[in-house]
Design an enzyme around this catalytic site. Structure first.
Site, PDB file in Angstrom:
ATOM      1  N   SER A   1      30.616 106.263 -39.153  1.00 44.51           N
ATOM      2  CA  SER A   1      31.852 106.226 -38.741  1.00 44.51           C
ATOM      3  C   SER A   1      32.787 105.281 -39.563  1.00 44.51           C
ATOM      4  O   SER A   1      31.964 104.218 -39.665  1.00 44.51           O
ATOM      5  CB  SER A   1      32.043 105.861 -37.229  1.00 44.51           C
TER       6      SER A   1
ATOM      7  N   GLY B   1      24.253  96.893 -51.132  1.00 48.60           N
ATOM      8  CA  GLY B   1      25.492  97.141 -51.500  1.00 48.60           C
ATOM      9  C   GLY B   1      25.923  98.490 -52.084  1.00 48.60           C
ATOM     10  O   GLY B   1      26.842  98.798 -52.847  1.00 48.60           O
TER      11      GLY B   1
ATOM     12  N   ARG C   1      29.100  79.363 -35.396  1.00 46.83           N
ATOM     13  CA  ARG C   1      29.589  81.099 -35.958  1.00 46.83           C
ATOM     14  C   ARG C   1      30.836  80.775 -36.268  1.00 46.83           C
ATOM     15  O   ARG C   1      31.504  81.190 -37.456  1.00 46.83           O
ATOM     16  CB  ARG C   1      29.145  82.117 -34.967  1.00 46.83           C
TER      17      ARG C   1
ATOM     18  N   GLU D   1      35.181  93.277 -30.895  1.00 48.07           N
ATOM     19  CA  GLU D   1      34.008  94.117 -30.282  1.00 48.07           C
ATOM     20  C   GLU D   1      33.288  94.400 -31.345  1.00 48.07           C
ATOM     21  O   GLU D   1      33.636  95.086 -32.345  1.00 48.07           O
ATOM     22  CB  GLU D   1      34.518  95.276 -29.412  1.00 48.07           C
ATOM     23  N   LEU D   2      31.892  94.284 -31.286  1.00 48.34           N
ATOM     24  CA  LEU D   2      30.976  94.740 -32.208  1.00 48.34           C
ATOM     25  C   LEU D   2      31.009  96.286 -32.499  1.00 48.34           C
ATOM     26  O   LEU D   2      30.664  96.954 -31.615  1.00 48.34           O
ATOM     27  CB  LEU D   2      29.709  94.383 -31.724  1.00 48.34           C
ATOM     28  N   ASP D   3      31.277  96.776 -33.718  1.00 51.49           N
ATOM     29  CA  ASP D   3      31.563  98.066 -34.141  1.00 51.49           C
ATOM     30  C   ASP D   3      31.981  98.947 -32.977  1.00 51.49           C
ATOM     31  O   ASP D   3      31.969 100.056 -32.589  1.00 51.49           O
ATOM     32  CB  ASP D   3      29.868  98.718 -34.094  1.00 51.49           C
TER      33      ASP D   3
ATOM     34  N   MET E   1      26.505  92.470 -41.917  1.00 46.97           N
ATOM     35  CA  MET E   1      25.568  92.479 -40.674  1.00 46.97           C
ATOM     36  C   MET E   1      25.843  91.217 -39.806  1.00 46.97           C
ATOM     37  O   MET E   1      24.845  90.661 -39.226  1.00 46.97           O
ATOM     38  CB  MET E   1      23.891  92.758 -41.166  1.00 46.97           C
TER      39      MET E   1
ATOM     40  N   ASN F   1      35.240  98.898 -41.151  1.00 47.59           N
ATOM     41  CA  ASN F   1      33.934  98.691 -41.087  1.00 47.59           C
ATOM     42  C   ASN F   1      33.422 100.026 -41.292  1.00 47.59           C
ATOM     43  O   ASN F   1      33.916 100.936 -40.436  1.00 47.59           O
ATOM     44  CB  ASN F   1      33.442  97.890 -40.011  1.00 47.59           C
TER      45      ASN F   1
ATOM     46  N   HIS G   1      29.922 102.162 -40.191  1.00 47.21           N
ATOM     47  CA  HIS G   1      28.706 101.879 -39.386  1.00 47.21           C
ATOM     48  C   HIS G   1      28.112 103.365 -39.217  1.00 47.21           C
ATOM     49  O   HIS G   1      28.470 104.583 -39.124  1.00 47.21           O
ATOM     50  CB  HIS G   1      29.192 101.460 -38.038  1.00 47.21           C
TER      51      HIS G   1
END
Ligand code: GAR
Length: 216
Positions: A139, A15, A68, A146-148, A93, A110, A112
């Site tokens: 970024s 965190g 999920r 889509e992941l990241d 994550m 997000n 990253h």
């Protein structure tokens, strides 16, 4: 006084990015109200930080859900119920179900630890070193299924330098993340950065990732 932007934060771990946001709010440089900090890990340091700051918290265990999408639906329903205007993923994550995340288009960002589109996913510092890159970075992007992979709006860059290790790179980059994320959230809070089917900064499409200096 204009109404502060209401933000919810999702975090799975320590965190420190949440701490940077809280510190900026406390310093009076980030006009936000934290309405929720939620995690998929009850032991996450982020939850302890939020509790200490008097922010409502929520821990949901993915293992308590059949799949999920069910977990993501519940988590995002709770985020919506918090009244958040903006959802900030700060070290969250997990891959989020596409149908769930689609409802937050333009309202979720997000951070990253790579110069996206390089190195989505895990172990970004190691992959940067293995590739022999001269430069590394972090970024902030709008979240998509889509992941990241959503549109990048801002980046911070650091030279890799001789003798860099995975740990030293991670540490140096984290300091940049702690400036980058509050700068992006601040730009959204004051209306300079907004989403209208694409990211706009001062009314112009963001074609090149913004820097902290541009955002401030
Ligand atoms: C940060 O380095 C963040 O960029 C990264 O997790 C770390 C969380 O640190 N996020 C991702 O890798 C997302 N794909 P923190 O819990 O101390 O803020």
């Amino acid at each position: 006084m204009p109404t502060p932007l209401r933000i919810a934060v999702l975090a799975s771990g320590r965190g420190s990015n949440l701490a940077a946001l809280i510190a900026a709010r406390d310093a009076g440089t980030l006009p936000v109200e934290f309405v929720l900090v939620a995690s998929d890990k009850a032991s996450a340091g982020a939850l302890r930080l939020a509790e200490a700051a008097g922010i409502p918290t929520l821990a949901l265990n993915p293992k308590s859900y059949p799949d999920r999408p069910s977990f993501d639906r519940e988590l995002f329903a709770r985020v919506a119920a918090s009244g958040a205007d903006l959802l900030v993923l700060a070290g969250f994550m997990r891959v989020i179900d596409g149908a769930v995340v689609a409802k937050w288009e333009g309202r979720a960002i997000n951070i990253h630890p790579s110069l996206l589109p390089k190195y989505p996913g895990l172990h970004t510092h190691r992959r940067c070193l293995e590739a022999g890159d001269a430069e590394h970075g972090a970024s902030v992007h709008y979240v998509t299924a889509e992941l990241d992979g959503g549109p990048v709006v801002a980046q911070a860059r650091i030279p890799v330098g001789a003798g860099a290790t995975e740990a030293s790179l991670a540490e140096r980059l984290l300091a940049e993340e702690h400036r980058l994320l509050p700068a992006v959230v601040g730009a959204i809070a004051c209306g300079r950065l907004r989403w209208n089917g694409e990211a706009l900064f001062d009314g112009q499409p963001v074609t090149t990732p913004l820097t902290v200096a541009q955002l401030s």
